[in-house]
Design an enzyme around this catalytic site. Structure first.
Site, short mmCIF file in Angstrom:
data_model
loop_
_atom_site.label_atom_id
_atom_site.label_comp_id
_atom_site.label_asym_id
_atom_site.label_seq_id
_atom_site.Cartn_x
_atom_site.Cartn_y
_atom_site.Cartn_z
N PRO A 18 141.05 36.00 45.69
CA PRO A 18 140.59 34.98 44.75
C PRO A 18 140.99 33.61 45.26
CG PRO A 18 142.52 36.13 43.89
CD PRO A 18 142.14 36.83 45.15
N GLN A 71 140.26 37.62 38.08
CA GLN A 71 141.66 37.22 38.12
C GLN A 71 141.97 36.27 36.98
OE1 GLN A 71 143.78 34.45 40.86
NE2 GLN A 71 144.94 36.26 41.48
N CYS A 101 150.16 31.72 42.35
CA CYS A 101 149.69 30.35 42.56
C CYS A 101 150.82 29.35 42.34
CB CYS A 101 148.52 30.04 41.63
SG CYS A 101 147.85 28.38 41.86
N HIS A 172 151.04 38.71 48.59
CA HIS A 172 150.89 37.57 49.50
C HIS A 172 152.25 37.41 50.17
CE1 HIS A 172 149.38 33.17 50.20
NE2 HIS A 172 150.05 33.65 51.24
N GLY A 213 147.64 37.21 53.25
CA GLY A 213 148.32 36.05 53.81
C GLY A 213 148.18 35.94 55.31
N GLY A 214 147.44 34.93 55.78
CA GLY A 214 147.38 34.62 57.20
C GLY A 214 146.63 35.61 58.06
N GLY A 234 141.76 35.90 53.01
CA GLY A 234 141.55 34.70 52.23
C GLY A 234 140.71 33.70 52.99
N ARG A 235 141.36 32.67 53.53
CA ARG A 235 140.63 31.59 54.18
C ARG A 235 139.77 32.08 55.35
NH1 ARG A 235 145.55 28.24 55.67
NH2 ARG A 235 146.53 30.26 55.28
#
Length: 336
Positions: A18, A71, A101, A172, A213-214, A234-235
């Site tokens: 998310p 979420q 967050c 995360h 994460g990453g 994610g990104r």
């Protein structure tokens, strides 16, 4: 204690995190076309907004998105339970509680990562959500907050929440620093410690553990499957979305399709949205990374970025952008 339903293991292998301002319904439809087997997540929506806000906008979802999770943000068990019930009634396949967050706005509302300091409250919230709906209730969290690097403290948080009925945790794998770092820096600066997620799966094998994460490559994502139930991108999924397609084919089978073919399969959806009054720019902003690292990728982004906001912009603009990438590919093939 009521135990929330388990998620089918294959649905946990690959998922997209998310992400605020990114993973709206248009983005999720695009990701679903790229990765038919991925589990998708909405942007975080506060429980109050679900209860009192514009649900058709906040909970917008195309049927193609399934399986897709809602979420929620919040810290009041009764409100979270009510919002979870609404989410399930709207057809979401999972309700996930945000405990990760780190933004100032989220902290001011006493939810997100600061909830890791209140495991009992999280447990009460999860228990209320589990009682209120018949879909899996899950938690996404960090390893700790600020300078808390105590494994036993982290494990106690997980155990407390699991005892309330939660079976699946997205980890995360870094701390959240609530002072001195922006949300963007919190995704990059605190060091990653995947070994904690791995250890959690070893010590609590009955729990479903997804690591986040990453993760930026197929090799990295695949390596996590040796230690956990899944990898959440994610990104990387947003900035290099073709990676999702590569992972889906590698892990679940199927034919590798070209970027252009995948994008053209989105034409019926895009034209339907345009007919409903949606502006092309609201969809194409999610497509800009499709040719990341490819010849013509910059030209593809430029055409869409400069043209999608103009009145009357339609599918022909996307064909124009694709034609540029195809001309680069033909030029490269000719040179070879």
């Amino acid at each position: 204690m009521t135990l929330t339903p388990a998620i089918p293991p294959l649905q946990l292998r690959l998922s997209v995190a998310p992400m605020m301002d990114w993973t709206d319904s248009h983005c999720r439809v695009f990701h679903r076309l790229l990765a038919p087997h991925a589990r998708l997540y909405t942007e975080m929506v506060h429980a109050n907004a679900v209860i009192h806000g514009d649900r058709p906008r906040l909970l917008a979802m195309d049927p193609i998105e399934h399986p897709v999770a809602l979420q929620l943000g919040g810290s009041e068990p009764e409100l979270l339970a009510q919002a979870a019930k609404i989410g399930a009634e709207w057809g979401f396949d999972e309700v996930n509680l945000n405990c990760g967050c780190p933004s100032d706005r989220v902290q001011a509302g006493r939810f997100g990562a600061c909830l890791m300091r209140e495991p009992r409250l999280v447990a009460d919230s999860v228990a209320a959500m589990v009682e209120s709906c018949d879909v899996p209730v899950t938690v996404k969290c960090r390893l700790g907050v600020d300078d808390d690097h105590d494994w036993d403290h982290f494990l106690s948080f997980i155990d407390t929440v699991a005892d309330a009925g939660c079976r699946m945790f997205v980890i995360h794998a870094r701390n959240a620093w609530l002072k001195g770092l922006s949300p963007k820096e919190n995704r990059e600066v605190p060091p990653l410690r995947y070994d904690w997620a791995y250890q959690l799966k070893r010590e609590r094998p009955q729990l479903q553990i997804v690591v986040n994460g990453g993760i930026a490559s197929q090799a990295e994502a695949t390596a996590h499957l040796e230690h956990t139930d899944g990898a959440m991108l994610g990104r990387a999924a947003y900035h290099d979305p073709y990676l999702l397609h590569q992972l889906d084919v590698a892990w679940f089978g199927g034919e590798v399709r070209s970027r252009a073919e995948l994008l053209r399969s989105m034409r019926p959806y895009i034209e339907d949205q345009l007919a409903r009054g949606v502006y092309l720019k609201h969809i194409t902003r999610h497509l800009l990374g499709l040719f990341a690292g490819e010849r013509g990728g910059r030209a593809f982004r430029q055409v869409l970025s400069e043209g999608a906001h103009k009145p009357g912009a339609d599918w022909s603009l996307i064909e124009q952008a694709l034609a540029l990438t195809e001309s680069f590919a033909a030029e490269q093939a000719g040179a070879a």
